[in-house]
Design an enzyme around this catalytic site. Structure first.
Site, PDB file in Angstrom:
ATOM      1  CB  CYS A  24      -0.937   0.089   1.193  1.00  0.00           C
ATOM      2  SG  CYS A  24      -1.972  -1.349   1.409  1.00  0.00           S
TER       3      CYS A  24
ATOM      4  NE  ARG B 270       4.468   1.749  -0.618  1.00  0.00           N
ATOM      5  CZ  ARG B 270       5.586   1.346  -0.054  1.00  0.00           C
ATOM      6  NH1 ARG B 270       6.737   1.544  -0.649  1.00  0.00           N
ATOM      7  NH2 ARG B 270       5.584   0.742   1.113  1.00  0.00           N
TER       8      ARG B 270
ATOM      9  CD1 TRP C 186      -1.008  -5.706  -4.045  1.00  0.00           C
ATOM     10  CD2 TRP C 186      -0.604  -6.509  -2.001  1.00  0.00           C
ATOM     11  NE1 TRP C 186      -0.671  -7.024  -4.171  1.00  0.00           N
ATOM     12  CE2 TRP C 186      -0.409  -7.550  -2.931  1.00  0.00           C
ATOM     13  CE3 TRP C 186      -0.407  -6.785  -0.651  1.00  0.00           C
ATOM     14  CZ2 TRP C 186      -0.026  -8.832  -2.559  1.00  0.00           C
ATOM     15  CZ3 TRP C 186      -0.026  -8.062  -0.270  1.00  0.00           C
ATOM     16  CH2 TRP C 186       0.163  -9.068  -1.225  1.00  0.00           C
TER      17      TRP C 186
ATOM     18  CG  ASN D 130       2.423   0.305   3.869  1.00  0.00           C
ATOM     19  OD1 ASN D 130       2.058  -0.811   3.508  1.00  0.00           O
ATOM     20  ND2 ASN D 130       3.665   0.727   3.741  1.00  0.00           N
ATOM     21  N   GLY D 131       0.699  -1.738   6.040  1.00  0.00           N
ATOM     22  CA  GLY D 131       1.243  -2.753   6.948  1.00  0.00           C
ATOM     23  C   GLY D 131       0.158  -3.744   7.322  1.00  0.00           C
TER      24      GLY D 131
ATOM     25  CD  GLU E 158      14.273 -12.262 -13.146  1.00  0.00           C
ATOM     26  OE1 GLU E 158      13.926 -12.895 -12.141  1.00  0.00           O
ATOM     27  OE2 GLU E 158      13.901 -11.111 -13.378  1.00  0.00           O
TER      28      GLU E 158
ATOM     29  CE  LYS F  11      10.638  -9.866 -14.352  1.00  0.00           C
ATOM     30  NZ  LYS F  11      11.657  -9.933 -13.335  1.00  0.00           N
TER      31      LYS F  11
ATOM     32  CD  GLU G 252       7.033 -10.070 -12.106  1.00  0.00           C
ATOM     33  OE1 GLU G 252       6.742  -9.694 -10.980  1.00  0.00           O
ATOM     34  OE2 GLU G 252       8.215 -10.159 -12.487  1.00  0.00           O
TER      35      GLU G 252
ATOM     36  CG  HIS H 141      15.579 -36.827 -13.898  1.00  0.00           C
ATOM     37  ND1 HIS H 141      15.954 -38.149 -13.799  1.00  0.00           N
ATOM     38  CD2 HIS H 141      16.696 -36.134 -14.204  1.00  0.00           C
ATOM     39  CE1 HIS H 141      17.262 -38.250 -14.019  1.00  0.00           C
ATOM     40  NE2 HIS H 141      17.731 -37.034 -14.271  1.00  0.00           N
TER      41      HIS H 141
ATOM     42  CE  LYS I 137       9.926  -2.334  -8.870  1.00  0.00           C
ATOM     43  NZ  LYS I 137      10.387  -3.356  -9.812  1.00  0.00           N
TER      44      LYS I 137
HETATM   45  C1  AGP Z   1      10.245  -9.192  -9.718  1.00  0.00           C
HETATM   46  O1  AGP Z   1       9.877  -9.025 -11.036  1.00  0.00           O
HETATM   47  C2  AGP Z   1       9.206  -9.253  -8.757  1.00  0.00           C
HETATM   48  N1  AGP Z   1       8.204  -8.301  -8.936  1.00  0.00           N
HETATM   49  C3  AGP Z   1       9.501  -9.690  -7.341  1.00  0.00           C
HETATM   50  O2  AGP Z   1       9.812 -11.032  -7.424  1.00  0.00           O
HETATM   51  C4  AGP Z   1      10.605  -8.976  -6.532  1.00  0.00           C
HETATM   52  O3  AGP Z   1      11.852  -9.218  -7.085  1.00  0.00           O
HETATM   53  C5  AGP Z   1      10.543  -9.451  -5.076  1.00  0.00           C
HETATM   54  O4  AGP Z   1       9.307  -9.083  -4.533  1.00  0.00           O
HETATM   55  C6  AGP Z   1      11.662  -8.921  -4.225  1.00  0.00           C
HETATM   56  O5  AGP Z   1      11.654  -7.541  -4.159  1.00  0.00           O
HETATM   57  P1  AGP Z   1      12.917  -6.725  -3.681  1.00  0.00           P
HETATM   58  O6  AGP Z   1      14.014  -6.928  -4.657  1.00  0.00           O
HETATM   59  O7  AGP Z   1      12.439  -5.300  -3.629  1.00  0.00           O
HETATM   60  O8  AGP Z   1      13.281  -7.223  -2.315  1.00  0.00           O
END
Ligand code: AGP
Length: 609
Positions: free
Chosen positions: A2, A27, A74, A99-100, A482, A486, A489, A505, A604
């Site tokens: 948030c 956020r 969020w 937030n939290g 990775e 990507k 997500e 396997h 984010k």
């Molecule tokens: C990456 O594309 C993601 N959105 C997510 O996995 C991110 O890397 C993860 O939440 C960790 O965030 P940070 O690097 O800010 O700690």
């Protein structure tokens, strides 16, 4: 997660808060809301979805005020809905943005209900606003009521609070969630991140955990967690308001992919003298720390975890430094055995990831003496909690999908491997090789970016697919992971990564014409083995896209589409081979019409467990 933004000024704060919310949407964007105190009343607007919805609501039925609080959500407790949107209000008198997560919200809710407070949402936040209203019945000021309330809260919070009977006072406090005060001329603002306030100020005070601040137009008083009045320094930010604009790009993600050559150069800048990496690039006492450590433990989440996985290969292969890595959310509850002379390395773009922060604190509790963070956010919680710091200088990363943060993390990790590795088995020759390859990176990244159009064409192969596999070996297995992250997500295509040798396997059973298989195949000692794995897929009718060194590249055929990559040294190839995977997922997402920069259900900065 948030985002919070709030302010007290002599002017109408509503446009400032709306602009701030837009800058905090990374956020969370499940709902947005804003409340002002004006003429002895609270005026509140809330809307499901993004800030633009709230903006339209306010444009149609304007509200104004010199003091206000705003929030982009969020969802954690309670589904995304207007009634769960912040600000939450108690008895038309007190309004709160939060937030939290409040862990003891059930218990507080029951007690407040017994005392006659009516709840209108499913959120944990609503207990805070009612509790403040309750504490105002006995406290002599809003400040003291908030102090009494937060003493009862368990969990994490950053709060902005207003009260109709104190229209000249904004209360801000934080514990476990970030909050910064923006210092203007005759006005103060608060926000979860300085980016929200850059259009109005470049002067900031970073509240520390447990701080409570009372903001008025002409005064600011801060109390620490022990209720002592404290002065916190004002920090001048170098960031400019437009540093978070999209520029000529359609999405932040694409802009950030294209910024990588620059971001890598920035990250390397000033850390070498005569091509020799300086230990103090990690902090003034780094040499002393590096001299003492016997092993490395990396802790991170998501994309940052993937960069750590690559580093483990590097640490052990290049320098024989014992290195373990674990997802932070697992480490923190596993009660691991860890030696005090381990260097705990956390990696985080935001520096605020709750699991990574908690894992670091857990490692310290277990007796670890030395910590280092690789981070892109100065003044973030992880930076403050770590002994040594290596800032990636990627600039603000707004797209939820991490791109330039990842490649600069890998650059920072290679520098760490040099610094620590020198104390182990890293040879001078290898060190020199790493340095020269690091400086060749920006040029190589630019070359790969030229493949953008070809990759955009390839992306069409994914438009009607629901699944994809990513394969790699060695340091490129985490790169395949990775790439899969990507793709899933931002395009919502289910994607999994496998070390290519593992295919037979089990996962080979999944191969058919409906399953695109993306393979990262640089020219290294595992290439021949990888080629056999490619054959295994091709022979079963699988559709392969193979990123391969241009000097070796074979020609494409019916089942195998080869993409020729610039020929680069092994040491930097994980970084270089990341770029086409980012571009691929970007173009697939654009084709699928998803919200590339703000994919569904994500945020984010993950400041909750
Ligand atoms: C990456 O594309 C993601 N959105 C997510 O996995 C991110 O890397 C993860 O939440 C960790 O965030 P940070 O690097 O800010 O700690």
């Amino acid at each position: 997660m948030c985002g919070i933004v709030a302010g007290i000024a002599q002017r109408n704060v509503v446009p400032i808060l709306l602009e701030g919310l837009k800058r905090l949407e990374y956020r969370g964007y499940d709902s947005a809301g804003l409340a002002v105190v004006s003429q002895g009343e609270i005026f509140r607007k809330r809307e499901l979805g993004k800030v633009k919805g709230l903006e339209a609501l306010i444009a149609a039925d304007p509200i104004e005020g010199n003091i206000g609080i705003a929030h982009t959500r969020w969802a954690t407790h309670g589904k995304p809905s207007t009634r769960n949107a912040h600000p939450h209000v108690s008895r038309d008198k007190v309004a709160v943005v939060h937030n939290g997560i409040i862990e003891n919200h059930d218990h507080l809710r029951t007690a407040l209900q017994q005392n006659g407070f009516e709840f209108t949402s499913e959120t944990d936040t609503e207990v805070i606003v009612h509790k403040i209203a309750e504490d105002l019945q006995t406290a002599d000021s809003l400040l003291n009521a908030v102090k009494a309330t937060v003493a009862t809260l368990q969990g994490a919070y950053a709060l902005g609070v207003v009260f109709i009977d104190c229209p000249d006072t904004l209360i801000a406090c934080r514990k476990g969630s970030p909050l910064v005060i923006g210092v203007g001329i005759g006005e103060y603002f608060i926000a979860s991140d300085i980016a929200a306030l850059l259009p109005v100020t470049q002067r900031f005070i970073f509240l520390e955990d447990g701080d409570i601040a009372e903001l008025k137009i002409d005064s600011l008083v801060i109390y620490d967690e022990n209720d002592h009045r404290v002065e916190r320094p004002i920090v001048e930010s170098q960031l400019k308001a437009d540093s978070v604009d999209k520029g000529k790009y359609r999405h932040y993600m694409l802009k950030e992919i294209y910024e990588q050559a620059w971001a890598v150069s920035e990250t390397l800048e000033g850390r070498f003298i005569d091509n020799r990496l300086q230990d103090n690039a990690f902090g003034h006492n780094a040499a002393e720390v590096f001299d003492q450590i016997k092993s490395v433990q990396i802790l991170a989440c998501g994309t940052s975890y993937h960069s750590g996985l690559v580093a483990r290969y590097w640490f052990e292969k290049l320098a024989r430094v014992p290195c373990s890595i674990e997802v932070a959310s697992e480490f923190r509850y596993r009660n691991p055995v860890i030696s005090p002379d381990t260097l705990v390395v956390t990696i985080s773009q935001s520096g605020e990831t709750a699991d990574t922060l908690a894992a670091l604190l857990e490692a310290k509790r277990l007796g670890v003496k030395h910590s280092l963070v690789i981070c892109n956010a100065p003044e973030s919680s992880l930076v403050r909690e770590s002994d040594l710091v290596m800032m990636t200088r990627a600039g603000p990363e707004i797209g939820v999908a991490s791109t330039k943060a990842f490649t600069t993390q890998l650059v920072a990790l290679l520098m760490l491997i040099i610094a620590v590795g020198r104390r182990f088995a890293l040879t001078k020759e290898t060190e020199e090789k790493i340095v020269s390859e690091l400086f060749s990176l920006p040029g190589n990244i630019e070359k790969v970016l030229k493949l953008d159009n070809a990759i955009e064409l390839l992306s069409q192969r994914f438009a009607d697919k629901h699944n994809a596999l990513f394969l790699g070996r060695g340091t490129h297995y985490p790169i395949a992971m990775e790439g899969a992250l990507k793709l899933k997500e931002i395009s919502y295509i289910h994607a999994e990564a496998y070390p290519a040798g593992e295919l037979k396997h089990g996962p080979l059973a999944l191969i058919d014409a409906e399953m695109p298989v993306v393979t990262v195949a640089p020219n290294n000692n595992l290439l021949e083995k990888l080629k056999s794995n490619i054959q295994e897929v091709s022979a079963r009718g699988g559709q392969l896209i193979v990123f391969m060194d241009e000097e070796l590249a074979e020609s494409s055929d019916e089942n195998v589409q080869i993409v020729k990559m610039p020929s680069v040294a092994n040491i930097i190839s994980p970084i270089v081979y990341t770029i086409p995977l980012q571009l691929l997922s970007y173009h697939v997402a654009v084709l699928k019409g998803t919200d590339v920069d703000q994919p569904r259900n994500l945020a984010k900065s993950v400041t909750v467990e």
